[in-house]
Design a protein around this motif. Structure first.
Motif, mmCIF file in Angstrom:
data_model
loop_
_atom_site.group_PDB
_atom_site.id
_atom_site.type_symbol
_atom_site.label_atom_id
_atom_site.label_comp_id
_atom_site.label_asym_id
_atom_site.label_seq_id
_atom_site.Cartn_x
_atom_site.Cartn_y
_atom_site.Cartn_z
ATOM 1 N N ASN A 36 130.929 -10.392 54.762
ATOM 2 C CA ASN A 36 130.166 -9.159 54.897
ATOM 3 C C ASN A 36 129.921 -8.570 53.512
ATOM 4 N N SER A 37 128.683 -8.632 53.039
ATOM 5 C CA SER A 37 128.364 -8.137 51.701
ATOM 6 C C SER A 37 127.884 -6.689 51.692
ATOM 7 N N ALA A 38 127.770 -6.076 52.870
ATOM 8 C CA ALA A 38 127.434 -4.663 52.929
ATOM 9 C C ALA A 38 128.653 -3.830 52.519
ATOM 10 N N THR A 39 128.439 -2.555 52.269
ATOM 11 C CA THR A 39 129.556 -1.704 51.855
ATOM 12 C C THR A 39 130.347 -1.176 53.040
ATOM 13 N N GLU A 40 129.714 -1.138 54.231
ATOM 14 C CA GLU A 40 130.409 -0.635 55.393
ATOM 15 C C GLU A 40 130.886 -1.782 56.284
ATOM 16 N N ALA A 41 131.919 -1.497 57.069
ATOM 17 C CA ALA A 41 132.455 -2.513 57.964
ATOM 18 C C ALA A 41 131.432 -2.875 59.035
ATOM 19 N N THR A 42 131.491 -4.126 59.498
ATOM 20 C CA THR A 42 130.583 -4.573 60.553
ATOM 21 C C THR A 42 131.290 -5.587 61.437
ATOM 22 N N THR A 43 130.863 -5.676 62.672
ATOM 23 C CA THR A 43 131.399 -6.688 63.583
ATOM 24 C C THR A 43 130.626 -7.980 63.391
ATOM 25 N N MET A 44 131.337 -9.054 63.101
ATOM 26 C CA MET A 44 130.716 -10.359 62.928
ATOM 27 C C MET A 44 131.189 -11.284 64.040
ATOM 28 N N THR A 45 130.266 -12.095 64.531
ATOM 29 C CA THR A 45 130.548 -12.966 65.664
ATOM 30 C C THR A 45 130.249 -14.414 65.315
ATOM 31 N N ALA A 46 131.254 -15.254 65.435
ATOM 32 C CA ALA A 46 131.075 -16.692 65.247
ATOM 33 C C ALA A 46 130.789 -17.310 66.612
ATOM 34 N N LYS A 47 129.543 -17.746 66.805
ATOM 35 C CA LYS A 47 129.171 -18.432 68.045
ATOM 36 C C LYS A 47 129.474 -19.914 67.868
ATOM 37 N N PHE A 48 130.323 -20.438 68.714
ATOM 38 C CA PHE A 48 130.830 -21.795 68.522
ATOM 39 C C PHE A 48 129.719 -22.843 68.556
ATOM 40 N N THR A 49 128.702 -22.622 69.345
ATOM 41 C CA THR A 49 127.610 -23.604 69.421
ATOM 42 C C THR A 49 126.759 -23.623 68.146
ATOM 43 N N ASP A 50 126.878 -22.596 67.316
ATOM 44 C CA ASP A 50 126.116 -22.536 66.066
ATOM 45 C C ASP A 50 126.834 -23.197 64.906
ATOM 46 N N ILE A 51 128.125 -23.454 65.049
ATOM 47 C CA ILE A 51 128.927 -23.973 63.940
ATOM 48 C C ILE A 51 128.698 -25.483 63.807
ATOM 49 N N PRO A 52 128.188 -25.933 62.670
ATOM 50 C CA PRO A 52 127.908 -27.369 62.488
ATOM 51 C C PRO A 52 129.175 -28.219 62.616
ATOM 52 N N GLY A 53 129.035 -29.332 63.324
ATOM 53 C CA GLY A 53 130.144 -30.272 63.440
ATOM 54 C C GLY A 53 131.197 -29.891 64.456
ATOM 55 N N LEU A 54 130.941 -28.830 65.241
ATOM 56 C CA LEU A 54 131.937 -28.368 66.216
ATOM 57 C C LEU A 54 131.396 -28.550 67.620
ATOM 58 N N SER A 55 132.079 -29.376 68.402
ATOM 59 C CA SER A 55 131.654 -29.612 69.777
ATOM 60 C C SER A 55 132.857 -30.030 70.600
ATOM 61 N N CYS A 56 133.166 -29.233 71.610
ATOM 62 C CA CYS A 56 134.303 -29.534 72.481
ATOM 63 C C CYS A 56 133.816 -29.742 73.906
ATOM 64 N N ASP A 57 134.316 -30.754 74.561
ATOM 65 C CA ASP A 57 133.864 -31.090 75.910
ATOM 66 C C ASP A 57 134.069 -29.950 76.894
ATOM 67 N N ASN A 58 135.200 -29.241 76.765
ATOM 68 C CA ASN A 58 135.487 -28.173 77.716
ATOM 69 C C ASN A 58 135.072 -26.789 77.195
ATOM 70 N N ASN A 59 134.424 -26.759 76.009
ATOM 71 C CA ASN A 59 133.942 -25.508 75.415
ATOM 72 C C ASN A 59 135.044 -24.473 75.222
ATOM 73 N N GLU A 60 136.256 -24.950 74.970
ATOM 74 C CA GLU A 60 137.371 -24.032 74.695
ATOM 75 C C GLU A 60 137.914 -24.328 73.298
#
Length: 225
Positions: free
Chosen positions: A165-189
């Motif tokens: 987070n390069s802004a000066t104020e706090a922010t909520t950031m969300t890592a969506k697992f389907t967007d992460i390169p190289g990450l794939s789980c059969d049961n999506n857990e």
């Protein structure tokens, strides 16, 4: 160019290695190098440590996730600096991410479209210099995406992710697992390990969210359950 003792320069140099990752030109024996770490360096004019604790964390995490050589340049005899940065630069889990290599040197997989200025003085006075070239370079150093997500594959079903987070104020950031390169789980857990806090966050499906303070980062390892 040569790195400067500022958060903007840290982000600028970190982004400079993306071109080498894109060409698969950063690998063992030939790592892309965004320059020497600025953690613990004091400013020459007043002797104050140049980067905040949050910025130091983001700086070190960024160098780790792009597989950069970790070259410290601070005075190791300075006990105040040692106390300030030691928990960060001695973090074995972060260093393990840096040292891992399974064909991916690591880098950005998502940038925000919104931009922020990390040096108000330069952004408010962009033409204070007589050189247009220097003005444009100075603005490039301090105008950055407000947030970015970086990743590095660590092995089958295991990826490190840095949420910045390069802004000066706090922010909520969300890592969506389907967007992460190289990450794939059969049961999506997925299980999450927090590198900065050395703690397990638990198991999640779909995504994981956290509040990231200004100029700070969250550093996690995501793994298939």
């Amino acid at each position: 160019g040569d790195i400067q003792l500022s958060y903007g320069s840290v982000l600028y140099n970190l982004a400079s290695v993306e071109q080498y990752r894109a060409m698969n030109a950063s690998y063992p024996g030939c790592w892309a190098y965004p320059d020497m770490l600025q953690v613990g360096i004091r400013r020459k004019d007043d002797g104050i440590i140049g980067l905040s604790e949050a910025e130091t964390r983001t700086h070190f995490g960024g160098w780790c996730i792009v597989s950069s050589p970790l070259m410290l340049g601070y005075d190791v005899n300075d006990e105040e600096v040692n106390d300030f940065i030691w928990d960060i630069v001695s973090n074995k889990e972060a260093i393990a991410v840096n040292q891992a290599y399974v064909g991916d040197s690591g880098g950005v997989y998502e940038n925000s479209t919104s931009m922020v200025c990390v040096d108000e003085e330069k952004c408010n006075n962009p033409f204070s210099s007589t050189s247009t070239g220097r003005n444009l370079e100075a603005l490039a150093l301090v105008t950055v995406p407000s947030y970015r997500y970086m990743s590095k594959r660590l092995g089958i079903g295991k990826v490190a992710v840095l949420l910045m987070n390069s802004a000066t104020e706090a922010t909520t950031m969300t890592a969506k697992f389907t967007d992460i390169p190289g990450l794939s789980c059969d049961n999506n857990e997925y299980s999450l390990r927090n590198i900065w806090t050395h703690s397990d966050e638990g198991n999640f499906r779909g995504s994981w969210s956290t509040v990231v303070e200004g100029h700070d980062s969250s550093f996690i390892v995501v793994e298939c359950v």
